[in-house]
Write a protein that holds these residues in place. Sequence first.
Motif, PDB file in Angstrom:
ATOM      1  N   ILE A   1       0.850  -1.195   0.000  1.00  0.00           N
ATOM      2  CA  ILE A   1       0.000   0.000   0.000  1.00  0.00           C
ATOM      3  C   ILE A   1       0.879   1.236   0.000  1.00  0.00           C
ATOM      4  CG2 ILE A   1      -1.646   1.362   1.298  1.00  0.00           C
ATOM      5  CD1 ILE A   1      -3.012  -1.016   2.183  1.00  0.00           C
ATOM      6  N   GLY A   2       1.886   1.189   0.854  1.00  0.00           N
ATOM      7  CA  GLY A   2       2.792   2.320   0.902  1.00  0.00           C
ATOM      8  C   GLY A   2       3.484   2.551  -0.427  1.00  0.00           C
ATOM      9  N   ASN A   3       3.774   1.459  -1.136  1.00  0.00           N
ATOM     10  CA  ASN A   3       4.461   1.579  -2.417  1.00  0.00           C
ATOM     11  C   ASN A   3       3.532   1.922  -3.562  1.00  0.00           C
ATOM     12  OD1 ASN A   3       6.903   0.935  -1.321  1.00  0.00           O
ATOM     13  ND2 ASN A   3       6.661  -1.259  -1.688  1.00  0.00           N
ATOM     14  N   ARG A   4       2.277   1.966  -3.282  1.00  0.00           N
ATOM     15  CA  ARG A   4       1.271   2.137  -4.330  1.00  0.00           C
ATOM     16  C   ARG A   4       1.404   1.066  -5.404  1.00  0.00           C
ATOM     17  NH1 ARG A   4       0.532   5.181  -0.701  1.00  0.00           N
ATOM     18  NH2 ARG A   4       0.096   7.398  -0.803  1.00  0.00           N
ATOM     19  N   ASP A   5       1.704  -0.128  -4.963  1.00  0.00           N
ATOM     20  CA  ASP A   5       1.810  -1.236  -5.908  1.00  0.00           C
ATOM     21  C   ASP A   5       0.410  -1.768  -6.164  1.00  0.00           C
ATOM     22  OD1 ASP A   5       2.408  -3.491  -7.326  1.00  0.00           O
ATOM     23  OD2 ASP A   5       3.998  -4.148  -5.987  1.00  0.00           O
ATOM     24  N   TYR A   6      -0.270  -1.131  -7.134  1.00  0.00           N
ATOM     25  CA  TYR A   6      -1.692  -1.385  -7.334  1.00  0.00           C
ATOM     26  C   TYR A   6      -2.008  -2.866  -7.450  1.00  0.00           C
ATOM     27  CZ  TYR A   6      -1.898   3.565  -8.568  1.00  0.00           C
ATOM     28  OH  TYR A   6      -1.799   4.924  -8.578  1.00  0.00           O
ATOM     29  N   ASN A   7      -1.257  -3.538  -8.310  1.00  0.00           N
ATOM     30  CA  ASN A   7      -1.613  -4.931  -8.579  1.00  0.00           C
ATOM     31  C   ASN A   7      -1.463  -5.810  -7.355  1.00  0.00           C
ATOM     32  OD1 ASN A   7      -2.260  -4.400 -11.169  1.00  0.00           O
ATOM     33  ND2 ASN A   7      -0.285  -5.008 -12.024  1.00  0.00           N
ATOM     34  N   LEU A   8      -0.376  -5.573  -6.623  1.00  0.00           N
ATOM     35  CA  LEU A   8      -0.153  -6.424  -5.463  1.00  0.00           C
ATOM     36  C   LEU A   8      -1.220  -6.196  -4.402  1.00  0.00           C
ATOM     37  CD1 LEU A   8       1.678  -8.565  -4.456  1.00  0.00           C
ATOM     38  CD2 LEU A   8       3.178  -6.842  -3.477  1.00  0.00           C
ATOM     39  N   VAL A   9      -1.528  -4.932  -4.195  1.00  0.00           N
ATOM     40  CA  VAL A   9      -2.570  -4.630  -3.205  1.00  0.00           C
ATOM     41  C   VAL A   9      -3.875  -5.298  -3.594  1.00  0.00           C
ATOM     42  CG1 VAL A   9      -4.009  -2.828  -2.225  1.00  0.00           C
ATOM     43  CG2 VAL A   9      -1.582  -2.444  -2.519  1.00  0.00           C
ATOM     44  N   ALA A  10      -4.255  -5.082  -4.851  1.00  0.00           N
ATOM     45  CA  ALA A  10      -5.514  -5.663  -5.303  1.00  0.00           C
ATOM     46  C   ALA A  10      -5.476  -7.174  -5.187  1.00  0.00           C
ATOM     47  CB  ALA A  10      -5.786  -5.241  -6.744  1.00  0.00           C
ATOM     48  N   GLY A  11      -4.347  -7.741  -5.599  1.00  0.00           N
ATOM     49  CA  GLY A  11      -4.243  -9.193  -5.570  1.00  0.00           C
ATOM     50  C   GLY A  11      -4.379  -9.756  -4.172  1.00  0.00           C
ATOM     51  N   ILE A  12      -3.669  -9.161  -3.240  1.00  0.00           N
ATOM     52  CA  ILE A  12      -3.747  -9.677  -1.871  1.00  0.00           C
ATOM     53  C   ILE A  12      -5.137  -9.461  -1.293  1.00  0.00           C
ATOM     54  CG2 ILE A  12      -2.819  -9.492   0.454  1.00  0.00           C
ATOM     55  CD1 ILE A  12      -0.189  -8.775  -0.636  1.00  0.00           C
ATOM     56  N   THR A  13      -5.713  -8.315  -1.605  1.00  0.00           N
ATOM     57  CA  THR A  13      -7.068  -8.058  -1.118  1.00  0.00           C
ATOM     58  C   THR A  13      -8.035  -9.122  -1.607  1.00  0.00           C
ATOM     59  OG1 THR A  13      -6.594  -5.712  -1.293  1.00  0.00           O
ATOM     60  CG2 THR A  13      -8.871  -6.330  -0.942  1.00  0.00           C
ATOM     61  N   ILE A  14      -7.937  -9.389  -2.900  1.00  0.00           N
ATOM     62  CA  ILE A  14      -8.844 -10.378  -3.474  1.00  0.00           C
ATOM     63  C   ILE A  14      -8.612 -11.737  -2.844  1.00  0.00           C
ATOM     64  CG2 ILE A  14      -9.367 -11.641  -5.581  1.00  0.00           C
ATOM     65  CD1 ILE A  14      -8.786  -9.061  -7.069  1.00  0.00           C
ATOM     66  N   PHE A  15      -7.347 -12.081  -2.698  1.00  0.00           N
ATOM     67  CA  PHE A  15      -7.028 -13.377  -2.123  1.00  0.00           C
ATOM     68  C   PHE A  15      -7.587 -13.487  -0.716  1.00  0.00           C
ATOM     69  CE2 PHE A  15      -4.910 -17.270  -1.878  1.00  0.00           C
ATOM     70  CZ  PHE A  15      -4.279 -17.373  -0.652  1.00  0.00           C
ATOM     71  N   TYR A  16      -7.375 -12.444   0.050  1.00  0.00           N
ATOM     72  CA  TYR A  16      -7.859 -12.469   1.423  1.00  0.00           C
ATOM     73  C   TYR A  16      -9.384 -12.582   1.489  1.00  0.00           C
ATOM     74  CZ  TYR A  16      -8.533 -11.445   6.272  1.00  0.00           C
ATOM     75  OH  TYR A  16      -8.911 -11.537   7.569  1.00  0.00           O
ATOM     76  N   THR A  17     -10.041 -11.781   0.651  1.00  0.00           N
ATOM     77  CA  THR A  17     -11.503 -11.853   0.645  1.00  0.00           C
ATOM     78  C   THR A  17     -11.968 -13.239   0.258  1.00  0.00           C
ATOM     79  OG1 THR A  17     -11.438  -9.592  -0.144  1.00  0.00           O
ATOM     80  CG2 THR A  17     -13.572 -10.666  -0.136  1.00  0.00           C
TER      81      THR A  17
END
Lengths: 295, 307, 320
Positions: free
Chosen positions: B264-280
């Motif tokens: 999130i701090g890095n604004r790494d859009y894909n990684l954030v989205a990916g982890i969010t999706i995985f977690y959900t």
Amino acid sequence: MPFPLTPGAATEMDPDMVYSRIVQNRFVLACLLLILLYVLISFGGKFYLPYHPNVQNLYEANTGPSCNHWLGTDYLGRDLLARILAGLRISLVIAFFATLINITAGFLVGSIAGLSGGIADRFLTGLIDLFWCIPPFLVVVMLTVVLEPGVKNIFIALGMVLWVPTARIIRGEVYQLRNAPFIRLARMHGAGYTRIVFMHILPNCFPVLLTTAIFSVPDAVLAEAFLSIVGLGVTAPEASLGVLISDGLQSFRVYPWQWFFPVLTLTIFVLCFNLLGDIIHRLFRDRSKGILEND
Amino acid sequence: MLGYVLRRAGFNLGVMLVVVTLTFFLMRLLPGDPFMSQRINPDIKENLYAKYGLDQPAARQYADYLTALARFDLGESLKYPGRTVNQIIAESFPVSAAVGFPALALAAFLGVTAGVLSAIWHNRWPDRFILAWATLGLSIPNFALGAGLIYIFALKLGIFPVAMYEKPLDLVLPVLTLAIWPAAVITRLIRTEMIEVLQRDYIISARVRGLGPAAVVLRHALPNALPAAIHYTGPLAATLLTGSFIVEKIFALPGLGQYYITSIGNRDYNLVAGITIFYTFILLVSTFLTDLLAFSLNPRCRYRNGS
Amino acid sequence: MIKVEGLTISIKKKAQTYALLRDVNFSLEQGQTLSLVGESGSGKSLITYAVLGMLNHLEGLEGVVGLPGQKNVLRLSSKELRRFRREQIGYIPQNPRECLTPTLKVGSQLTEVIAVKTDRSVRAGRLIARDLLQSLGFPDPEKVLKMYPHQLSGGMCQRVAIAMAVVSRPALVVADEPTSSLDLLIKQEIIKVIKSVQTEQGFALILVTHDLDLAFNCSNKIAVVYGGRLVETGTAHNLSNKPRHPYTRSLVRCSSRTGADKSIHYIPGEPVSIYTRFKGCRYFNRCLSRLEICETREPAWVNLGDGQVACWHYGRDEST
């Protein structure tokens, strides 16, 4: 023999009894007093403390507890006691407002959902379920990043996440109350929603709301601490308890007091609220449960 | 039954969609961009943008993302060039799970045992004792506990290593730290339910009929007290499995949680989205499974025909 | 012969002692039926719990409950108590469906109880279960054994409860309002079933009920309970024709057995709470034939040969 059966008698609930039960129970009294103490010294402390929480004094950095600094100093020489009190203040403010948002939003959404029935109910319940499925810390982290860091935004973010379980509980309660005779009567007499909600539903949901509120405060404080550790808490030089703990974590192997005292403060605070919530919960639950055995 | 599963699956899909959308747009609302920390030539930046498709209009990016998602392709990490999000998750999730699963098992075991014992000796000293510990466990935040455990067992006593991830023994402290709070909650839940169940008519009847206390508690009472606790375990399992950020941070474990915060701090859009999706996804699956479990424990739901 | 003597239960609440039950005495032969009759809150269920040994942990428990070949039930240790419950006693509860564990199949529960009570294996228990259910009137026992309690009707559940109660051929069976939650027709069926098993096995039956007609029809003896003590005992015949205690008389008048008079009778007032302390007879406030002495002194338990009664109208003490 384990779990014996005891014929008892259902007791009637009246204000005197509630009062006496609360006052006589030493635990409850102790918790309430401690919480009061916390609030008083954290808010009143700034008037008589010798050190300002943000004043740095590098000569005295990282000293342990001593006569000068009762709880020691941190890596910038700031007096730890003052910082803890200031941090407590901030944490309390955050927790209080977060709880306020939590209770208000939760109660409103829950009671509207429970009362209306039909499409509005389905929609709102669906909304609640939806939010319940979204991992809360995701939302909080996101929100605190999107909104600028600051006390106000933190408690807004927390409140927006905490209201969901409250709404669920309230909706359950209201749904049961919905068919109660006195509600139906009120409706037949043409009472509007506002009136029903505030004059009938609210008093009946009061025990649940109170317990939820009491448990919500420590949740909010812990959540805020979590945010701070993750780096999304209040900005320096202001510090909440969470920030203090986070800083302490960096150095606790060498200067354990910097971690220990904030943690102790936090734990006692949370413990008090949990105990209080327990007792209040038990108090209100006993009233509806009669254990009359004979017939 | 099938209807329920289908409806539930549909609902879950809907939730995933909302989460994806929210994450997508929230991330792009953030000030800054993925490459702000590196001082690079604006031309190179343009190329990078084009490479990752960030120069397209938002709607187009969204559509592209969704289509890729349908193929389970979570994209490439913007911060760790050359590594896909899937790879990163595949590497770090097992670490989190290696701590999460045992913690879950431990919490469940401790919680149920303590709760049952507490309910059996209700209002006598074992009950008070267990309840006291449970309330304490509930109140100590896990960052406090983790650091405390390290201090006592690793630094002073030297039994466990301070923060490493190599041998199973390294995991003891993190697992313990992670498991205490859920154990406390489960203890209290089970205790409340069991106390209530033990007063029901069928338990009294069972005892009057001469059944032994062990049989009464384990066979007759416990299955009726479990469903409430099981409902709670769903979200709990998800939280534990995907790793607690704090625990991973304190014990320096290369788990999924660490990546989340930094990305999130890095604004790494894909990684954030990916982890969010995985977690959900994990959350939805575990909630679903535990709800099914609770469902199956209740005979009233299984047989819908009366006599 | 089943004997209950001097059964007294008192509890302490805020430094005051209250008597839940006072000096209950009755006896019962094998094969006989005794009905405990009274209003809600009178203490009749307490008496049954005491007899079943469920109140043994209470401090203020006194008295003797004697069964043939058994020492005082109230003083049994937990191990002996369990043995007592398995071999000597059976219990038919008030709310049949509530008394079966909802998460277990009926067959599983019944087999378990049978295996425990008759000290046999589970497999043998299953066969016994099937036969037992058949004898109790189930046309298809196998099907019932595979069901869950919520799938059975109230009457069926009650039969299963009866099966559980009688499988060990106990000396005493206690039925706590076994029919109050059932429909009228089912009520009679269940009573018939209980009676036929009683004839076959010969156990003594204590039937708790608030239905006086049922009591008159089914029992040999009746004991009337009010305010935590027995006010009258006697044979069913005597009590229905010449009730002695004013309470019994009012009860008989209120029941549908009244002949010519079609008006509805009721007893004015409310049953007295155990927490009210009263020096005299506890029925004083509602009694239609009270005397002065009734207010100040509690009547003694008097034996009149063919029954006992606690009322100042009978066998007044010469010594005051």
